[in-house]
Design a protein around this motif. Structure first.
Motif, PDB file in Angstrom:
ATOM      1  N   ILE A  42       0.849  -1.190   0.000  1.00  0.00           N
ATOM      2  CA  ILE A  42       0.000   0.000   0.000  1.00  0.00           C
ATOM      3  C   ILE A  42       0.887   1.244   0.000  1.00  0.00           C
ATOM      4  O   ILE A  42       1.765   1.385   0.868  1.00  0.00           O
ATOM      5  CB  ILE A  42      -0.925   0.035   1.238  1.00  0.00           C
ATOM      6  N   GLN A  43       0.679   2.121  -0.967  1.00  0.00           N
ATOM      7  CA  GLN A  43       1.417   3.380  -1.020  1.00  0.00           C
ATOM      8  C   GLN A  43       0.828   4.345   0.006  1.00  0.00           C
ATOM      9  O   GLN A  43      -0.367   4.641  -0.022  1.00  0.00           O
ATOM     10  CB  GLN A  43       1.311   4.006  -2.415  1.00  0.00           C
TER      11      GLN A  43
ATOM     12  N   ILE B 110      -2.390   9.502   4.497  1.00  0.00           N
ATOM     13  CA  ILE B 110      -3.365   8.843   3.623  1.00  0.00           C
ATOM     14  C   ILE B 110      -2.676   7.702   2.882  1.00  0.00           C
ATOM     15  O   ILE B 110      -1.447   7.557   2.926  1.00  0.00           O
ATOM     16  CB  ILE B 110      -3.983   9.816   2.596  1.00  0.00           C
ATOM     17  N   HIS B 111      -3.477   6.900   2.187  1.00  0.00           N
ATOM     18  CA  HIS B 111      -2.912   5.900   1.284  1.00  0.00           C
ATOM     19  C   HIS B 111      -3.434   6.161  -0.117  1.00  0.00           C
ATOM     20  O   HIS B 111      -4.479   6.797  -0.311  1.00  0.00           O
ATOM     21  CB  HIS B 111      -3.260   4.481   1.741  1.00  0.00           C
ATOM     22  N   LEU B 112      -2.681   5.692  -1.100  1.00  0.00           N
ATOM     23  CA  LEU B 112      -3.066   5.843  -2.505  1.00  0.00           C
ATOM     24  C   LEU B 112      -3.298   4.465  -3.125  1.00  0.00           C
ATOM     25  O   LEU B 112      -2.876   4.172  -4.231  1.00  0.00           O
ATOM     26  CB  LEU B 112      -1.997   6.612  -3.291  1.00  0.00           C
ATOM     27  N   ASN B 113      -3.966   3.611  -2.364  1.00  0.00           N
ATOM     28  CA  ASN B 113      -4.362   2.280  -2.822  1.00  0.00           C
ATOM     29  C   ASN B 113      -3.162   1.344  -2.970  1.00  0.00           C
ATOM     30  O   ASN B 113      -2.050   1.668  -2.572  1.00  0.00           O
ATOM     31  CB  ASN B 113      -5.195   2.360  -4.096  1.00  0.00           C
TER      32      ASN B 113
ATOM     33  N   GLN C 210      -7.985  11.808   1.890  1.00  0.00           N
ATOM     34  CA  GLN C 210      -8.215  10.406   1.521  1.00  0.00           C
ATOM     35  C   GLN C 210      -9.395  10.248   0.574  1.00  0.00           C
ATOM     36  O   GLN C 210      -9.321   9.496  -0.404  1.00  0.00           O
ATOM     37  CB  GLN C 210      -8.437   9.567   2.775  1.00  0.00           C
ATOM     38  N   ASP C 211     -10.492  10.965   0.833  1.00  0.00           N
ATOM     39  CA  ASP C 211     -11.679  10.780  -0.013  1.00  0.00           C
ATOM     40  C   ASP C 211     -11.549  11.442  -1.380  1.00  0.00           C
ATOM     41  O   ASP C 211     -12.433  11.309  -2.229  1.00  0.00           O
ATOM     42  CB  ASP C 211     -12.935  11.291   0.702  1.00  0.00           C
ATOM     43  N   GLN C 212     -10.441  12.149  -1.616  1.00  0.00           N
ATOM     44  CA  GLN C 212     -10.199  12.760  -2.925  1.00  0.00           C
ATOM     45  C   GLN C 212      -9.305  11.900  -3.816  1.00  0.00           C
ATOM     46  O   GLN C 212      -9.097  12.226  -4.984  1.00  0.00           O
ATOM     47  CB  GLN C 212      -9.559  14.142  -2.743  1.00  0.00           C
ATOM     48  N   VAL C 213      -8.767  10.823  -3.267  1.00  0.00           N
ATOM     49  CA  VAL C 213      -7.904   9.925  -4.058  1.00  0.00           C
ATOM     50  C   VAL C 213      -8.787   9.095  -4.975  1.00  0.00           C
ATOM     51  O   VAL C 213      -9.704   8.405  -4.515  1.00  0.00           O
ATOM     52  CB  VAL C 213      -7.066   9.009  -3.149  1.00  0.00           C
ATOM     53  N   VAL C 214      -8.533   9.176  -6.254  1.00  0.00           N
ATOM     54  CA  VAL C 214      -9.313   8.402  -7.227  1.00  0.00           C
ATOM     55  C   VAL C 214      -8.435   7.318  -7.829  1.00  0.00           C
ATOM     56  O   VAL C 214      -7.204   7.408  -7.825  1.00  0.00           O
ATOM     57  CB  VAL C 214      -9.864   9.307  -8.354  1.00  0.00           C
ATOM     58  N   GLN C 215      -9.063   6.283  -8.317  1.00  0.00           N
ATOM     59  CA  GLN C 215      -8.349   5.217  -9.000  1.00  0.00           C
ATOM     60  C   GLN C 215      -9.064   4.934 -10.303  1.00  0.00           C
ATOM     61  O   GLN C 215     -10.266   4.656 -10.315  1.00  0.00           O
ATOM     62  CB  GLN C 215      -8.293   3.956  -8.138  1.00  0.00           C
TER      63      GLN C 215
END
Length: 673
Positions: A216-217, A227-230, A330-335
């Motif tokens: 996990i990044q 935060i994490h970036l998935n 965190q809730d702004q990280v998109v994938q």
């Protein structure tokens, strides 16, 4: 547009593709860059791309890139405000991070305190366990006496993993499957750890069979945000070295992804983490996940996260190091979509992935596009040196979903061609098409258990060999036509380019070397229509046409199309033919060329397979040895190579002591007659 971070100039304490990668992000932000280089790197691409560069020492890492004092001195001399460590070398060295700060500079990475908490795998495991993060049962104690470690191993049970307590990158790791194997593997692991990281402490862990490797990044800032970036899945590994990384993981459910992301952020917060890091987990087939380690640096595989999130992680590093808050919550990280990365290495998979070195006489890579990204620190004509990692480039592909991304990867690999040192391109092509990868079922041990499935067939593919032969014939005819056009007597029969030979009815014979074996092919005909004979079989070829580097023809009733990646036949020492799925590399040779002696040096000599440094000598003149008995260990390109007796007998001579540097093909041991 956000303002530039408060750095005017950044020194990069690294080399290769990561140094070029940092230079690219700094240039986008208007930040000047300073490179460091060794005796082996004076003409390297990171030196040429930086705004200025300074010499820091000899070619060995300990004489240059591991010299923190020299790097800090250069930063001061150049007027840099910050140092980016890249990955490897000093990137996870807490003492270096402290020294950078003490010199009044900014270290672009986590604090030394955070590093120290994670610098020991044993300490990290204890800390994570106290924080409630799942960990694998094992032993992390400071008592490192072999007898105690052996007893602890017996209590944990087999199979188990011995791991270097410091460092990473797959170095200093051994799987032990029985008690009687433990001591020998422990000694090997400790020796490798000492050479790679300067410390030989190890820890023991229960070995989880057929696990997945999910990382996990994470990112933290100095304002208390984390935060994490998935995730990235890195389950395709050989001897703990990652060979394919992708995001997102096809194995994770949404619920498991959420749980692992939460655990990763909790781990980062437990050590007050700032800047980029990676929390690594192993995941059992039952979905249970266990903490492995935190890599306190940017990872080699960070581009896959950048492509699926649309973020520049190096820019994030620069901004966070300058004191800015994280750019996203965190809730702004998109994938979006799917990204896959593989690493092109100068190595020979058919010789146990032996690292290679030498001049890149030809380097053909796909053109960058929205679907293909190339991160590289070398160009054609550069040299892969024995002193550093033999990675040539990272190939990263992106598309809307995993099947399309895999198709992009397969197509991009088909465009790659490397001449000079051997490469792993063919291995990667077979990997990208293997059912275990295509179906997303591969686990971390699959490659080691089934490596033969990823090796080329012993015999050359018939259609590829026919295509290579026809390409060579067309090349010969083109050359003959050019000579005919230049002839002062165009009516001479010797100027007619029809392949005619006195008494042979246009029969021509060609020879190639394939994987060290000689292949002879005979052909009749000209102008694109031929009858080709090989190994007792005759094939009818018609309509052969060479357009640029594309060959089209019919073999019997079947039309085929091939790429000649090495250019038009006859213009290169190597001929590489590709049908879109598989490749065949041949060396055209004269028919009168004799077979060469085996490189091993015969049954009475043990030779160095590549340049390296002698680590340990295990035999002396007069010793009686068995065939295959280990006589010497050399280290090359961060890897230990075991050299063994070519036959049973008495050792007549040992040439070398620990610490010696040896050249490739040097005779290191001689057996008595």
């Amino acid at each position: 547009m956000r303002e530039r971070p408060k750095f005017n100039k950044v020194l990069i304490a690294n080399r290769g593709e990561i140094a070029c990668r940092v230079i690219r992000s700094c240039r986008t932000l208007g930040i000047r860059t300073v490179a460091a280089y060794s005796d082996a790197d004076a003409d390297a691409q990171h030196v040429r791309q930086a705004d200025e560069a300074y010499h820091i020492g000899g070619p060995r890492p300990q004489d240059s890139y591991l010299r923190g004092d020299a790097i800090i001195a250069v930063a001061r001399q150049a007027g840099a405000q910050a140092i980016h460590p890249g990955y490897g070398f000093l990137s996870e060295n807490a003492d270096f991070a402290d020294a950078v700060v003490a010199a009044g500079l900014v270290f672009i990475g986590p604090s030394a305190a955070s590093m120290r908490k994670m610098g020991s795998k044993a300490g990290a495991k204890e800390l994570m366990q106290a924080a409630g993060v799942p960990v694998v049962p094992g032993y992390t104690g400071a008592d490192q006496t072999p007898a105690l470690l052996h007893a602890e191993a017996d209590q944990i049970g087999y199979p188990l993993m011995i791991k270097a307590a410091h460092g990473g990158g797959g170095k200093g790791m051994r799987i032990v499957r029985a008690s009687d194997e433990f001591i020998a593997l422990l000694e090997s692991c400790q020796r490798e750890a000492k050479n790679a990281f300067g410390r030989d402490r190890v820890l023991l862990e229960r070995y989880v069979e057929k696990p997945r490797h999910i990382e996990i990044q994470v990112f933290g800032d100095s304002h208390g945000h984390a935060i994490h970036l998935n995730e990235r899945e890195c389950s395709a590994q050989r001897r703990y070295q990652k060979v394919l990384e992708e995001s997102p993981s096809a194995f994770l459910t949404p619920q498991l992804r959420q749980a692992m992301g939460d655990a990763a952020v909790m781990a980062a917060r437990a050590i007050d983490y700032v800047n980029a890091g990676t929390v690594e987990f192993i995941v059992g087939q039952d979905g249970q996940f266990y903490f492995m380690e935190i890599n306190t640096r940017l990872q080699v595989e960070h581009p896959v996260t950048e492509l699926v999130t649309g973020q520049d992680l190096v820019e994030w590093q620069l901004r966070v190091a300058a004191g800015e808050p994280l750019p996203l919550a965190q809730d702004q990280v998109v994938q979006r979509g799917h990204a896959i990365e593989v690493r092109l290495y100068a190595e020979d998979p058919e010789a146990g992935f032996l690292p290679g070195s030498g001049k890149l006489e030809r380097l053909r890579l796909p053109l960058p596009s929205p679907h293909v990204r190339i991160d590289s620190g070398v160009i054609e004509g550069d040299t892969v040196t024995i002193f550093y990692d033999p990675m040539i480039a990272k190939l990263i592909v992106f598309d809307t979903d995993r099947p399309r991304a895999l198709a992009r990867l397969q197509a991009a690999l088909a465009e790659c061609d490397i001449a000079g040192p051997k490469s792993n391109i063919g291995f990667l092509e077979r990997l990208a098409r293997h059912p275990a990868v295509v179906d997303a079922t591969i686990d971390t041990g699959y490659l080691d258990r089934h490596l033969d499935e990823f090796m080329p067939a012993v015999d050359a593919d018939a259609d590829l060999l026919i295509a290579a032969t026809v390409a060579q014939l067309l090349g010969q005819e083109r050359a003959s036509a050019a000579r005919a056009a230049a002839s002062t007597d165009p009516t001479s029969p010797w100027a007619i380019a029809d392949g005619w030979r006195l008494g042979h009815g246009s029969r021509r014979s060609l020879a190639f070397l394939h994987r060290g074996e000689r292949i002879e092919v005979h052909a009749q005909g000209s102008g694109g229509d031929y009858r080709i004979e090989h190994a007792g079989h005759t094939h009818a070829v018609s309509g052969a046409r060479l357009t640029g580097d594309t060959l089209s023809l019919r073999i019997g009733e079947r039309a085929r199309r091939f790429s000649l990646l090495s250019g038009i036949a006859g213009t290169d020492r190597q001929l590489l033919v590709h049908d879109g799925e598989a490749r065949l590399q041949l060396e055209p040779v004269a028919m009168y060329r004799h077979e060469q002696a085996a490189a091993s040096g015969g049954a009475d000599r043990m030779v160095a397979p590549m340049p390296g440094r002698v680590v340990v000598v295990k035999a002396a003149a007069g010793d009686s040895v068995e065939a295959g008995q280990e006589l010497m260990v050399i280290e090359a390109m961060k890897m230990e190579l075991s050299l063994r007796a070519p036959r049973a007998g008495v050792v007549a001579e040992i040439r070398g002591v620990a610490g010696d540097f040896v050249e490739a093909d040097s005779v290191l041991a001689v057996m008595a007659p």
